[in-house]
Design an enzyme around this catalytic site. Structure first.
Site, PDB file in Angstrom:
ATOM      1  N   ARG A 179      19.655  18.194  -1.228  1.00 25.84           N
ATOM      2  CA  ARG A 179      19.947  16.792  -0.926  1.00 25.84           C
ATOM      3  C   ARG A 179      20.865  16.215  -1.988  1.00 25.84           C
ATOM      4  NH1 ARG A 179      16.718  14.741   3.085  1.00 25.84           N
ATOM      5  NH2 ARG A 179      15.210  16.282   3.754  1.00 25.84           N
ATOM      6  N   ARG A 213       2.289 -10.598   6.032  1.00 28.29           N
ATOM      7  CA  ARG A 213       3.659 -10.388   6.516  1.00 28.29           C
ATOM      8  C   ARG A 213       3.725  -9.694   7.868  1.00 28.29           C
ATOM      9  NH1 ARG A 213       7.175  -8.176   1.594  1.00 28.29           N
ATOM     10  NH2 ARG A 213       8.846  -8.561   3.062  1.00 28.29           N
ATOM     11  N   PRO A 221       0.803  -1.192   0.000  1.00 31.21           N
ATOM     12  CA  PRO A 221       0.000   0.000   0.000  1.00 31.21           C
ATOM     13  C   PRO A 221       0.839   1.245   0.000  1.00 31.21           C
ATOM     14  CG  PRO A 221      -0.457  -1.443   1.874  1.00 31.21           C
ATOM     15  CD  PRO A 221       0.843  -1.810   1.298  1.00 31.21           C
ATOM     16  N   GLU A 222       0.706   1.984  -1.056  1.00 34.55           N
ATOM     17  CA  GLU A 222       1.273   3.317  -1.111  1.00 34.55           C
ATOM     18  C   GLU A 222       0.093   4.267  -0.927  1.00 34.55           C
ATOM     19  OE1 GLU A 222       4.128   3.805  -4.313  1.00 34.55           O
ATOM     20  OE2 GLU A 222       4.237   1.647  -4.584  1.00 34.55           O
ATOM     21  N   HIS A 249      -4.264 -15.214   8.253  1.00 35.26           N
ATOM     22  CA  HIS A 249      -3.586 -13.916   8.276  1.00 35.26           C
ATOM     23  C   HIS A 249      -4.481 -12.763   8.733  1.00 35.26           C
ATOM     24  CE1 HIS A 249      -0.255 -15.950   6.557  1.00 35.26           C
ATOM     25  NE2 HIS A 249      -0.880 -16.233   5.432  1.00 35.26           N
TER      26      HIS A 249
END
Length: 271
Positions: free
Chosen positions: A151, A107, A2-3, A89
């Site tokens: 950066r 997971r 999931p983004e 799960h």
DNA sequence: AGGGTGACCTGTCGGC
DNA sequence: TGCCGACAGGTCACCC
């Protein structure tokens, strides 16, 4: 999984059914990434006021306090009319007066965390360092360019880091860089003003498009009614190593940056 | 302070 | 068929 788009699709699916619902029971399975930070029983009787999103976190406001939900790599949330028998799960159930909200997460990198308020240490530990929201007015080309300019890191891992802009994960970072014609290894400070503007637009465009078609369903993700997303069908580079570029026919390449796969077109992404 | 690495956990897939 | 390594949408704690 999931983004930002998948989390936003989930948020939209939860708002209708759960706003105003009363929590009637909580069931916890195997431990998730972080402890809940409160007794599950203490949530019973509280009302869900609404569901917001910050980056990849869902913020569920309660009549007292809030729950922070994160889907990790493989989590998905679904609302069931009645609580089904838990599967292998299924690790967290919030039974409400308007259905059972269930977190399925093979997971277990996901989490559900209680915080007394959004300003509390518990919440700020998770949210405090996050960059700007890409689909809100605070994300604008000039400040984005300035942030990149100071950066030295390669642009792709910088996008993933979430310190500059939140919500862009591996799929959408690869796709946005393709759209902007930028090589993922390019040092952020070497990105021109013009390219930064293109990348800014690409990030908004790719995230908006993905939300509109239900996100990406690669392995685990599905929406709150179990529905699939479709963005994976239109990726230009992600997971397309060895295939011809949809724009120029050059062969899509894969390389590793910060232990994550990066996909790019050597022809289209030369900046 | 920024930047790189390992760790968390489980499932799936390809190669030998 | 079976075993083993590589890899998967994220992010934090830890080093230099």
């Amino acid at each position: 999984m999931p983004e930002l788009p998948e989390v936003e699709v989930t948020r939209m699916g939860l708002t209708g059914p759960l706003t105003g619902a009363r929590i009637e029971a909580v069931y916890m399975g195997k431990p998730l990434r972080w402890p809940l930070q409160c007794l599950p029983q203490s949530l019973v009787g509280r009302t869900i006021l609404g569901v917001r999103r910050r980056g990849k976190y869902l913020l569920m406001d309660l009549s007292e306090g809030l729950l922070l939900w994160h889907l990790g790599m493989s989590g998905s949330l679904r609302v069931w009319p009645r609580r089904p028998e838990p599967g292998l799960h299924d690790h967290f159930d919030l039974v409400t007066s308007n259905g059972c909200l269930r977190l399925n997460d093979p997971r277990r990198f996901g989490a559900v965390v209680y915080a007394p308020s959004q300003d509390s240490p518990q919440a700020q530990l998770l949210l405090g360092h996050l960059g700007v929201e890409p689909l809100e007015p605070g994300f604008e080309p000039q400040t984005f360019y300035q942030a990149l300019h100071q950066r030295r890191t390669a642009i792709k891992p910088l996008l993933l880091g979430g310190a500059v802009v939140v919500g862009v994960g591996n799929i959408y970072a690869c796709e946005a860089l393709f759209m902007a014609g930028i090589r993922p290894t390019l040092s952020a400070q070497r990105i021109s003003r013009v390219r930064a503007k293109a990348l800014h637009a690409a990030i908004q465009q790719v995230l908006s498009r993905a939300i509109a078609i239900g996100g990406s369903s690669l392995r685990d993700f599905s929406g709150t009614e179990g529905q699939s997303g479709y963005f994976q069908l239109e990726t230009k580079v992600y997971d397309r190593e060895g295939l011809p570029c949809r724009d120029c026919q050059a062969t899509i390449r894969r390389r590793v940056q910060g232990q994550r796969s990066t996909f790019y077109c050597p022809q289209c992404q030369r900046a």
